[in-house]
Each structure stands twice: as structure tokens, then as C-alpha cells.
Design a protein around this motif. Structure first.
Motif, short mmCIF file in Angstrom:
data_model
loop_
_atom_site.label_atom_id
_atom_site.label_comp_id
_atom_site.label_asym_id
_atom_site.label_seq_id
_atom_site.Cartn_x
_atom_site.Cartn_y
_atom_site.Cartn_z
N ALA A 194 0.84 -1.20 0.00
CA ALA A 194 0.00 0.00 0.00
C ALA A 194 0.87 1.25 0.00
O ALA A 194 1.99 1.25 0.50
CB ALA A 194 -0.92 0.00 1.21
N LYS A 195 0.33 2.34 -0.56
CA LYS A 195 1.07 3.60 -0.62
C LYS A 195 1.31 4.14 0.79
O LYS A 195 2.41 4.55 1.14
CB LYS A 195 0.31 4.61 -1.48
CG LYS A 195 1.11 5.86 -1.77
CD LYS A 195 0.39 6.74 -2.78
CE LYS A 195 1.23 7.98 -3.08
NZ LYS A 195 0.57 8.88 -4.04
N TYR A 196 0.26 4.18 1.58
CA TYR A 196 0.36 4.60 2.97
C TYR A 196 -0.27 3.52 3.85
O TYR A 196 -1.31 2.97 3.50
CB TYR A 196 -0.37 5.93 3.20
CG TYR A 196 0.43 7.15 2.84
CD1 TYR A 196 1.23 7.80 3.79
CD2 TYR A 196 0.40 7.67 1.56
CE1 TYR A 196 1.97 8.92 3.45
CE2 TYR A 196 1.15 8.80 1.21
CZ TYR A 196 1.92 9.41 2.17
OH TYR A 196 2.66 10.52 1.84
N VAL A 197 0.35 3.24 4.99
CA VAL A 197 -0.19 2.26 5.92
C VAL A 197 -0.27 2.87 7.31
O VAL A 197 0.49 3.78 7.65
CB VAL A 197 0.66 0.98 5.97
CG1 VAL A 197 0.67 0.29 4.62
CG2 VAL A 197 2.07 1.26 6.44
N SER A 198 -1.19 2.38 8.11
CA SER A 198 -1.30 2.84 9.48
C SER A 198 -0.09 2.38 10.27
O SER A 198 0.22 1.20 10.32
CB SER A 198 -2.58 2.28 10.11
OG SER A 198 -2.61 2.57 11.48
N ILE A 199 0.62 3.35 10.87
CA ILE A 199 1.82 2.98 11.62
C ILE A 199 1.80 3.48 13.06
O ILE A 199 2.67 3.11 13.84
CB ILE A 199 3.11 3.48 10.92
CG1 ILE A 199 3.12 5.00 10.82
CG2 ILE A 199 3.31 2.82 9.58
CD1 ILE A 199 4.46 5.56 10.43
N HIS A 200 0.80 4.30 13.40
CA HIS A 200 0.85 4.92 14.72
C HIS A 200 -0.55 5.33 15.15
O HIS A 200 -1.29 5.92 14.38
CB HIS A 200 1.75 6.15 14.65
CG HIS A 200 2.35 6.58 15.95
ND1 HIS A 200 3.17 5.77 16.70
CD2 HIS A 200 2.27 7.74 16.63
CE1 HIS A 200 3.58 6.43 17.78
NE2 HIS A 200 3.03 7.62 17.77
N GLU A 201 -0.88 5.03 16.40
CA GLU A 201 -2.21 5.37 16.92
C GLU A 201 -2.11 5.67 18.41
O GLU A 201 -1.78 4.80 19.20
CB GLU A 201 -3.17 4.21 16.68
CG GLU A 201 -4.55 4.42 17.25
CD GLU A 201 -5.41 3.16 17.17
OE1 GLU A 201 -6.16 2.89 18.12
OE2 GLU A 201 -5.30 2.43 16.16
N TYR A 202 -2.39 6.93 18.76
CA TYR A 202 -2.36 7.34 20.16
C TYR A 202 -3.38 8.44 20.40
O TYR A 202 -3.84 9.09 19.45
CB TYR A 202 -0.96 7.84 20.57
CG TYR A 202 -0.02 6.73 20.99
CD1 TYR A 202 -0.07 6.20 22.28
CD2 TYR A 202 0.91 6.21 20.11
CE1 TYR A 202 0.78 5.18 22.67
CE2 TYR A 202 1.77 5.19 20.48
CZ TYR A 202 1.70 4.68 21.77
OH TYR A 202 2.54 3.66 22.16
N THR A 203 -3.67 8.69 21.65
CA THR A 203 -4.57 9.79 22.00
C THR A 203 -3.86 11.12 21.83
O THR A 203 -2.62 11.19 21.82
CB THR A 203 -5.04 9.68 23.47
OG1 THR A 203 -3.89 9.84 24.32
CG2 THR A 203 -5.73 8.36 23.75
N ALA A 204 -4.65 12.18 21.73
CA ALA A 204 -4.08 13.52 21.65
C ALA A 204 -3.19 13.80 22.86
O ALA A 204 -2.13 14.42 22.74
CB ALA A 204 -5.21 14.55 21.57
N GLU A 205 -3.60 13.32 24.03
CA GLU A 205 -2.82 13.54 25.25
C GLU A 205 -1.45 12.88 25.16
O GLU A 205 -0.45 13.42 25.65
CB GLU A 205 -3.58 13.03 26.48
CG GLU A 205 -4.88 13.76 26.76
CD GLU A 205 -4.72 15.28 26.90
OE1 GLU A 205 -3.70 15.74 27.46
OE2 GLU A 205 -5.62 16.00 26.42
N SER A 206 -1.38 11.72 24.51
CA SER A 206 -0.08 11.06 24.33
C SER A 206 0.80 11.84 23.38
O SER A 206 2.01 11.98 23.61
CB SER A 206 -0.27 9.62 23.82
OG SER A 206 -0.79 8.80 24.84
#
Length: 198
Positions: free
Chosen positions: A61-73
């Protein structure tokens, strides 16, 4: 194996006394997954036991999900002290994207437009390698990248080199190397970064 040893700086004239590889990496204290996918422990006749950590990626894929955190993090890890920028991250999480942020909170959008490019390197280090984030830096932060191009072709690089290439060659949103969105069914709860695997 020779390619891996060369990458991590172990010469062929060193005698390997102990070697162990595992993909069983303990989770972060936050409950999330570390960036390290494989931990390699080696002891030779010239050095005591050393740990080498690898992130492994496979995608066409051209772009893949690599990071997921809350705004606070994001605020905590990036060391953000500007109150308006903190508010901007919280509102971005709430509305789900930059277009919506601009429509509803244009002043906060302009702050992100101005400030996010300054955070790009720190973001990339955290997103790809966990550097600067949570966990044990010796185990949870990945120091090397392995990319599976196909069934037979594998590319390996030091993480520093990989991230420099990303920063130099990848243009995402708002002066960063990433596409910013939210995880499926988690709008208002987290911010997701999509990045290129090169």
C-alpha cells in the motif's frame, strides 16, 4: 544472516557464543504494542551480550497505518507546552481531520500548520521506532528496520538512516511525513498516523 550481522556491526571474524531471537516482545505499560517486532540477543568472543531490536514491515500500500495514540499522548511525548497547540491536538482528535479542523477551528488549524513541521523528525522517530515514547528504550524502541519487498527481497537499514530517508523523500500533510486521520470506529478517541514504507 551475514547481511544482518553486517548491519548490526558484528564482523565475520567474531565467534558467536550465544544467539537468541524472539518475536515475543512484552507490551508497553500503556497496553499498546511496541515498535520492536524482533529482538536479537548476541554474545561473541569480543563483546558481552548485546540486544538488537528490529521493526519489520510488509506492505504494498502507498500509505499504511503505523501509529495510533490519544491527543494527550501526542502532547506528552512530543513535549508540547504551547497551550494553543495542545488545544489544537485535542480538537483534531475530536473532529477527525485537518479539513474539519480548518472549518471549525481555523485559528487552531493555523497553529498546527505553523508548528507541526518543526515536530516532523520527533514524530517520525516515535511513529516508526518508538523513540522518545513509552517503554524500555533497550527493548521497545526499534533500532533497525526490515522491509519485506516481496517473498524473496528483504531490505534492512539502521533506523536512523531509514527515518532520514522518510524525512527527505516523503511529503504528507501539514509539513510532516504523514497522513493524519483517526482509527476506524475511534473518531474522537485517538489520532492515527499513516506513513509510507519505503
Amino acid at each position: 544472516m551475514v547481511k544482518t550481522l553486517n548491519l548490526i556491526g558484528i564482523s565475520l571474524d567474531e565467534k558467536i557464543i550465544e544467539i537468541e531471537a524472539t518475536n515475543q516482545i512484552e507490551k508497553l505499560e500503556t497496553g499498546g504494542q511496541p515498535k520492536t517486532d524482533v529482538k536479537l540477543t548476541i554474545k561473541t568472543n569480543k563483546r558481552s551480550k548485546e540486544v538488537f531490536t528490529f521493526s519489520c514491515k510488509r506492505s504494498s500500500a502507498k500509505y499504511v497505518s503505523i501509529h495510533e495514540y490519544t491527543a494527550e499522548s501526542f502532547i506528552e511525548v512530543l513535549g508540547i507546552e504551547n497551550e494553543k497547540l495542545k488545544e489544537a491536538f485535542r480538537k483534531l482528535q475530536e473532529v477527525g481531520g485537518f479539513k474539519q479542523l480548518q472549518e471549525q477551528y481555523n485559528d487552531l488549524y493555523k497553529i498546527m500548520e505553523s508548528e507541526l513541521p518543526k515536530l516532523n523528525k520527533k514524530l517520525a522517530q516515535w511513529a516508526y521506532a518508538g523513540i522518545g515514547g513509552y517503554g524500555d528504550k533497550e527493548i521497545h524502541w526499534a533500532r533497525y528496520m526490515i522491509v519485506f519487498k516481496n517473498e524473496t527481497e528483504i531490505e534492512m537499514e539502521k533506523m536512523d538512516t531509514y527515518i532520514e530517508n522518510i524525512l527527505k523523500n516523503t511529503k504528507g500533510q501539514m509539513g510532516t511525513s504523514f497522513q493524519w486521520t483517526y482509527p476506524s470506529k475511534k473518531k474522537g478517541k485517538a489520532i492515527q498516523l499513516k506513513g509510507k514504507i519505503i
